[in-house]
Motif scaffolding. Structure first.
Motif, PDB file in Angstrom:
ATOM      1  N   LEU A  16      -2.819   6.759   6.430  1.00 51.71           N
ATOM      2  CA  LEU A  16      -2.176   8.050   6.223  1.00 51.71           C
ATOM      3  C   LEU A  16      -1.591   8.542   7.537  1.00 51.71           C
ATOM      4  O   LEU A  16      -2.090   8.198   8.610  1.00 51.71           O
ATOM      5  N   THR A  17      -0.517   9.302   7.407  1.00 48.99           N
ATOM      6  CA  THR A  17       0.204   9.782   8.579  1.00 48.99           C
ATOM      7  C   THR A  17      -0.720  10.544   9.532  1.00 48.99           C
ATOM      8  O   THR A  17      -0.594  10.430  10.754  1.00 48.99           O
ATOM      9  N   GLU A  18      -1.629  11.305   8.985  1.00 44.42           N
ATOM     10  CA  GLU A  18      -2.488  12.153   9.813  1.00 44.42           C
ATOM     11  C   GLU A  18      -3.303  11.348  10.826  1.00 44.42           C
ATOM     12  O   GLU A  18      -3.646  11.845  11.898  1.00 44.42           O
TER      13      GLU A  18
ATOM     14  N   ARG B  68      -8.867  13.746   1.130  1.00 46.71           N
ATOM     15  CA  ARG B  68      -8.728  13.991  -0.322  1.00 46.71           C
ATOM     16  C   ARG B  68      -8.794  12.712  -1.135  1.00 46.71           C
ATOM     17  O   ARG B  68      -8.797  12.753  -2.365  1.00 46.71           O
ATOM     18  N   ASP B  69      -8.805  11.556  -0.488  1.00 41.85           N
ATOM     19  CA  ASP B  69      -8.902  10.296  -1.236  1.00 41.85           C
ATOM     20  C   ASP B  69     -10.359  10.043  -1.622  1.00 41.85           C
ATOM     21  O   ASP B  69     -11.254  10.183  -0.801  1.00 41.85           O
ATOM     22  N   ILE B  70     -10.544   9.658  -2.865  1.00 45.92           N
ATOM     23  CA  ILE B  70     -11.895   9.413  -3.378  1.00 45.92           C
ATOM     24  C   ILE B  70     -12.164   7.914  -3.341  1.00 45.92           C
ATOM     25  O   ILE B  70     -11.394   7.133  -3.909  1.00 45.92           O
TER      26      ILE B  70
ATOM     27  N   GLY C 218      -8.046   7.490  -6.771  1.00 46.46           N
ATOM     28  CA  GLY C 218      -7.337   8.739  -7.049  1.00 46.46           C
ATOM     29  C   GLY C 218      -7.617   9.726  -5.947  1.00 46.46           C
ATOM     30  O   GLY C 218      -8.514   9.516  -5.122  1.00 46.46           O
ATOM     31  N   ARG C 219      -6.835  10.755  -5.910  1.00 48.47           N
ATOM     32  CA  ARG C 219      -7.018  11.799  -4.896  1.00 48.47           C
ATOM     33  C   ARG C 219      -7.598  13.010  -5.584  1.00 48.47           C
ATOM     34  O   ARG C 219      -7.266  13.298  -6.719  1.00 48.47           O
ATOM     35  N   SER C 220      -8.454  13.717  -4.866  1.00 50.81           N
ATOM     36  CA  SER C 220      -9.025  14.881  -5.527  1.00 50.81           C
ATOM     37  C   SER C 220      -7.924  15.880  -5.877  1.00 50.81           C
ATOM     38  O   SER C 220      -8.055  16.651  -6.791  1.00 50.81           O
TER      39      SER C 220
ATOM     40  N   GLY D 259       0.830  -1.201   0.000  1.00 50.25           N
ATOM     41  CA  GLY D 259       0.000   0.000   0.000  1.00 50.25           C
ATOM     42  C   GLY D 259       0.856   1.239   0.000  1.00 50.25           C
ATOM     43  O   GLY D 259       2.037   1.182  -0.346  1.00 50.25           O
ATOM     44  N   ALA D 260       0.258   2.344   0.375  1.00 48.08           N
ATOM     45  CA  ALA D 260       0.896   3.667   0.443  1.00 48.08           C
ATOM     46  C   ALA D 260       0.810   4.421  -0.872  1.00 48.08           C
ATOM     47  O   ALA D 260       1.192   5.583  -0.941  1.00 48.08           O
ATOM     48  N   GLU D 261       0.317   3.765  -1.924  1.00 49.95           N
ATOM     49  CA  GLU D 261       0.153   4.436  -3.215  1.00 49.95           C
ATOM     50  C   GLU D 261      -0.911   3.678  -4.002  1.00 49.95           C
ATOM     51  O   GLU D 261      -1.183   2.506  -3.727  1.00 49.95           O
ATOM     52  N   PRO D 262      -1.516   4.353  -4.981  1.00 49.03           N
ATOM     53  CA  PRO D 262      -2.548   3.661  -5.767  1.00 49.03           C
ATOM     54  C   PRO D 262      -1.944   2.557  -6.620  1.00 49.03           C
ATOM     55  O   PRO D 262      -0.828   2.696  -7.109  1.00 49.03           O
TER      56      PRO D 262
ATOM     57  N   GLY E 285      10.204   3.202  -2.957  1.00 46.87           N
ATOM     58  CA  GLY E 285       9.160   3.651  -2.022  1.00 46.87           C
ATOM     59  C   GLY E 285       7.937   4.002  -2.832  1.00 46.87           C
ATOM     60  O   GLY E 285       7.500   3.204  -3.651  1.00 46.87           O
ATOM     61  N   LYS E 286       7.385   5.190  -2.612  1.00 42.16           N
ATOM     62  CA  LYS E 286       6.238   5.604  -3.422  1.00 42.16           C
ATOM     63  C   LYS E 286       6.748   6.020  -4.799  1.00 42.16           C
ATOM     64  O   LYS E 286       7.670   6.817  -4.907  1.00 42.16           O
ATOM     65  N   ALA E 287       6.139   5.467  -5.847  1.00 42.92           N
ATOM     66  CA  ALA E 287       6.603   5.774  -7.193  1.00 42.92           C
ATOM     67  C   ALA E 287       6.203   7.189  -7.608  1.00 42.92           C
ATOM     68  O   ALA E 287       5.126   7.654  -7.267  1.00 42.92           O
TER      69      ALA E 287
ATOM     70  N   TYR F  52      -2.113  -8.340  -1.093  1.00 37.80           N
ATOM     71  CA  TYR F  52      -3.202  -7.672  -0.369  1.00 37.80           C
ATOM     72  C   TYR F  52      -2.910  -6.180  -0.229  1.00 37.80           C
ATOM     73  O   TYR F  52      -1.768  -5.770  -0.023  1.00 37.80           O
ATOM     74  N   ASP F  53      -3.984  -5.419  -0.257  1.00 43.93           N
ATOM     75  CA  ASP F  53      -3.869  -3.965  -0.160  1.00 43.93           C
ATOM     76  C   ASP F  53      -3.939  -3.521   1.304  1.00 43.93           C
ATOM     77  O   ASP F  53      -4.599  -4.184   2.124  1.00 43.93           O
ATOM     78  N   ILE F  54      -3.257  -2.447   1.615  1.00 44.88           N
ATOM     79  CA  ILE F  54      -3.366  -1.834   2.952  1.00 44.88           C
ATOM     80  C   ILE F  54      -3.337  -0.326   2.761  1.00 44.88           C
ATOM     81  O   ILE F  54      -2.631   0.178   1.885  1.00 44.88           O
ATOM     82  N   TYR F  55      -4.143   0.368   3.560  1.00 45.32           N
ATOM     83  CA  TYR F  55      -4.293   1.815   3.380  1.00 45.32           C
ATOM     84  C   TYR F  55      -4.066   2.525   4.698  1.00 45.32           C
ATOM     85  O   TYR F  55      -4.326   1.966   5.775  1.00 45.32           O
TER      86      TYR F  55
HETATM   87  O1  DLL Z   1       1.319   6.114   2.875  1.00 45.74           O
HETATM   88  C1  DLL Z   1       0.802   5.229   5.051  1.00 45.74           C
HETATM   89  C2  DLL Z   1       0.969   3.851   4.531  1.00 45.74           C
HETATM   90  C3  DLL Z   1       2.193   3.217   4.627  1.00 45.74           C
HETATM   91  C4  DLL Z   1      -0.107   3.163   3.994  1.00 45.74           C
HETATM   92  C5  DLL Z   1       2.332   1.923   4.182  1.00 45.74           C
HETATM   93  C6  DLL Z   1       0.010   1.851   3.561  1.00 45.74           C
HETATM   94  C7  DLL Z   1       1.240   1.239   3.654  1.00 45.74           C
HETATM   95  P1  DLL Z   1       1.217   8.941   3.849  1.00 45.74           P
HETATM   96  O2  DLL Z   1       2.625   8.964   3.359  1.00 45.74           O
HETATM   97  O3  DLL Z   1       0.785   9.999   4.789  1.00 45.74           O
HETATM   98  O4  DLL Z   1       0.901   7.591   4.574  1.00 45.74           O
HETATM   99  O5  DLL Z   1       0.291   8.962   2.549  1.00 45.74           O
HETATM  100  C8  DLL Z   1      -1.091   8.822   2.676  1.00 45.74           C
HETATM  101  O6  DLL Z   1      -1.189   7.750   0.512  1.00 45.74           O
HETATM  102  O7  DLL Z   1      -3.954   9.672   1.673  1.00 45.74           O
HETATM  103  C9  DLL Z   1      -3.462   7.970  -0.025  1.00 45.74           C
HETATM  104  O8  DLL Z   1      -3.599   9.009  -0.962  1.00 45.74           O
HETATM  105  C10 DLL Z   1      -2.195   7.203  -0.333  1.00 45.74           C
HETATM  106  N1  DLL Z   1      -2.374   5.785   0.005  1.00 45.74           N
HETATM  107  C11 DLL Z   1      -2.051   5.140   1.129  1.00 45.74           C
HETATM  108  N2  DLL Z   1      -2.372   3.820   1.043  1.00 45.74           N
HETATM  109  C12 DLL Z   1      -2.934   3.651  -0.194  1.00 45.74           C
HETATM  110  C13 DLL Z   1      -3.482   2.531  -0.898  1.00 45.74           C
HETATM  111  C14 DLL Z   1       1.046   6.336   4.041  1.00 45.74           C
HETATM  112  N3  DLL Z   1      -3.507   1.308  -0.393  1.00 45.74           N
HETATM  113  C15 DLL Z   1      -1.735   8.813   1.306  1.00 45.74           C
HETATM  114  N4  DLL Z   1      -3.987   2.766  -2.128  1.00 45.74           N
HETATM  115  C16 DLL Z   1      -3.204   8.519   1.365  1.00 45.74           C
HETATM  116  C17 DLL Z   1      -3.971   3.996  -2.684  1.00 45.74           C
HETATM  117  C18 DLL Z   1      -2.949   4.908  -0.839  1.00 45.74           C
HETATM  118  N5  DLL Z   1      -3.467   5.067  -2.082  1.00 45.74           N
END
Ligand code: DLL
Length: 435
Positions: free
Chosen positions: A238-240, A302-304, A326-328, A212-215, A422-424, A233-236
């Motif tokens: 955010l830091t906040e 902002r995530d849709i 996607g994010r708005s 996870g961490a990106e689309p 990391g995040k692409a 598997y997906d995981i979602y």
């Molecule tokens: O990306 C936390 C994280 C770390 C999630 C590891 C999953 C695995 P931030 O760097 O604050 O935190 O970015 C958060 O990343 O609002 C989404 O837009 C996007 N994002 C996170 N997970 C997904 C996902 C981490 N599974 C922002 N699919 C979020 C799509 C994701 N987008």
């Protein structure tokens, strides 16, 4: 059969869950009102007091928090407790100039790690597993979050952090890693490197990945599953709100269960802020029900996405969210057309290309230009050279059918597009540079 970390919550009835949420919400609003002047001012402005919040049905009365509020209140303005009660920060540099610094008490860290433990068990993790954590460690939440979850389940944890891909594969083989945690783009890169090293999925013991961490698209899921011989598997998160583990996928692989005993979700119309009924597509908003250090109420992500309470075969009753569509604020407006990078990725993968691509948007003679560079695999490269321009044209047509605008497509040689650990970064909008 599914494994649960906290079955009493993960499989609770919806009535029980709502009761827990309401009790926590009432207490949390009181605590935030007392301790967070920034939010108290917002509530006062709206004419809402903690007494107005009697259950989750009153949630809509509370004001929203946005990224702009986080910027205004940086660094301590949204702290929910004395700094001396906090034990950790995590942060994100962000790609759009936002820097979020979130504070955690020990209780917050424990809760966050429990959420990640639920995710690890949902992919079949037990204390017999070896969990390789290849998310970045440090300020980014990915490494520390999954590391904590893996410990709580009792897996042998390999705290690799990201990068040094051949070493990742060596550890994976020597220590028989069974679960891999990293971004989907890094998982794809690890799969590619495995092949380059002359190895196949039979040479490793991985069975599952938590990515996870990106689309990422379903097509990318299939590619990763094939190249590593696993279920992905997906995981979602955010830091906040905490980090990974706000929601996680189970064996059904049809969306992510939200840990709604800690994070109360809503879907709103991003334009009007109106709360939308279940099943509608809109912006995801979270209220942290028991965070102490950084207790955000009604935070607009902002995530849709779409929420669903449809019964899940895994037995969990936690509400599910779809993959973020996607994010708005990731949406590109190109020649007046709304374009989400994920739409382009879907076309590429459907047409048999790899997820190694770069989208570049610029402006020439007052017109937006869209260039999509796509990397060929070595096999494609050797038999494409002769009809490269025909292939480029056909891909451009497929993208045009999806978006309604004509891109310029460049098919490029293998290994020419930078890989991500990391995040692409897949979009470069050069128009901003001219502003
Ligand atoms: O990306 C936390 C994280 C770390 C999630 C590891 C999953 C695995 P931030 O760097 O604050 O935190 O970015 C958060 O990343 O609002 C989404 O837009 C996007 N994002 C996170 N997970 C997904 C996902 C981490 N599974 C922002 N699919 C979020 C799509 C994701 N987008």
């Amino acid at each position: 059969m599914s494994n649960y970390y906290q079955p009493e919550i993960e499989c609770a009835s919806v009535e029980e869950l709502k009761k827990i949420q309401s009790e926590k919400l009432v207490a949390q609003v009181k605590r935030v009102y007392e301790n967070v002047k920034y939010y108290r001012d917002l509530m006062d402005e709206k004419g809402v007091t903690p007494d107005d919040i009697k259950s989750i049905d009153d949630l809509h009365k509370l004001p929203f928090l946005t990224k702009a509020d986080l910027r205004d209140a940086y660094p301590y303005g949204l702290l929910g407790t004395d700094l001396k009660n906090c034990v950790r920060i995590q942060s994100t540099s962000g790609t759009t100039g936002r820097r979020v610094v979130a504070f955690y008490t020990q209780k917050d860290v424990d809760m966050w790690e429990e959420c990640c433990a639920r995710a690890v068990m949902a992919v079949g993790g037990t204390n017999e597993d070896v969990c390789q954590v290849a998310y970045g460690y440090g300020l980014f939440t990915g490494g520390p979050g999954l590391n904590g979850g893996s410990h709580k389940v009792g897996c042998l944890t390999l705290p690799m952090s990201s990068g040094n891909t051949e070493r990742q594969i060596q550890f994976m083989r020597d220590l028989h890693a069974t679960i891999l945690c990293c971004t989907p783009s890094y998982a794809a890169y690890i799969g590619e490197t495995l092949k380059d090293m002359g190895l196949t999925p039979d040479d490793i013991d991985l069975k599952a990945g938590i990515f996870g961490a990106e689309p990422w698209t379903e097509a990318m899921r299939r590619d990763i599953e094939k190249s590593l011989g696993i279920k992905a598997y997906d995981i979602y998160g955010l830091t906040e709100t905490s980090g990974p583990g706000v929601s996680f996928e189970c064996e059904e692989q049809t969306g992510m269960h939200i840990n709604e005993d800690h994070f109360l979700p809503e879907i709103i119309d991003p334009e009007t802020g109106e709360v939308l009924p279940e099943g509608s597509k809109g912006e995801l908003v979270f209220t942290s029900l028991d965070k102490e250090g950084f207790p955000l109420l009604r935070y607009r992500t902002r995530d849709i996405c779409v929420l669903s309470r449809k019964k899940c075969s895994c037995g969990r009753t936690l509400i599910k969210m779809s993959k973020p569509m996607g994010r708005s604020d990731d949406m590109l407006i190109i020649r007046g057309v709304n374009v989400f990078p994920s739409q382009i990725e879907t076309v590429l993968l459907n047409e048999g290309y790899s997820a190694n691509y770069l989208i570049e948007v610029d402006r020439a003679n007052n017109t937006d230009t869209l260039d999509v560079s796509v990397e060929l695999t070595p096999e494609q490269f050797s038999d494409t050279v002769k009809d490269l321009s025909a292939k480029e044209k056909s891909l451009a047509n497929a993208i045009k059918t999806m978006l309604g605008i004509n891109p310029k497509v460049h098919l490029v040689a293998p290994k020419t597009i930078t890989r991500s650990e990391g995040k692409a970064v897949r979009v470069v909008d050069k128009r901003k540079l001219h502003d």
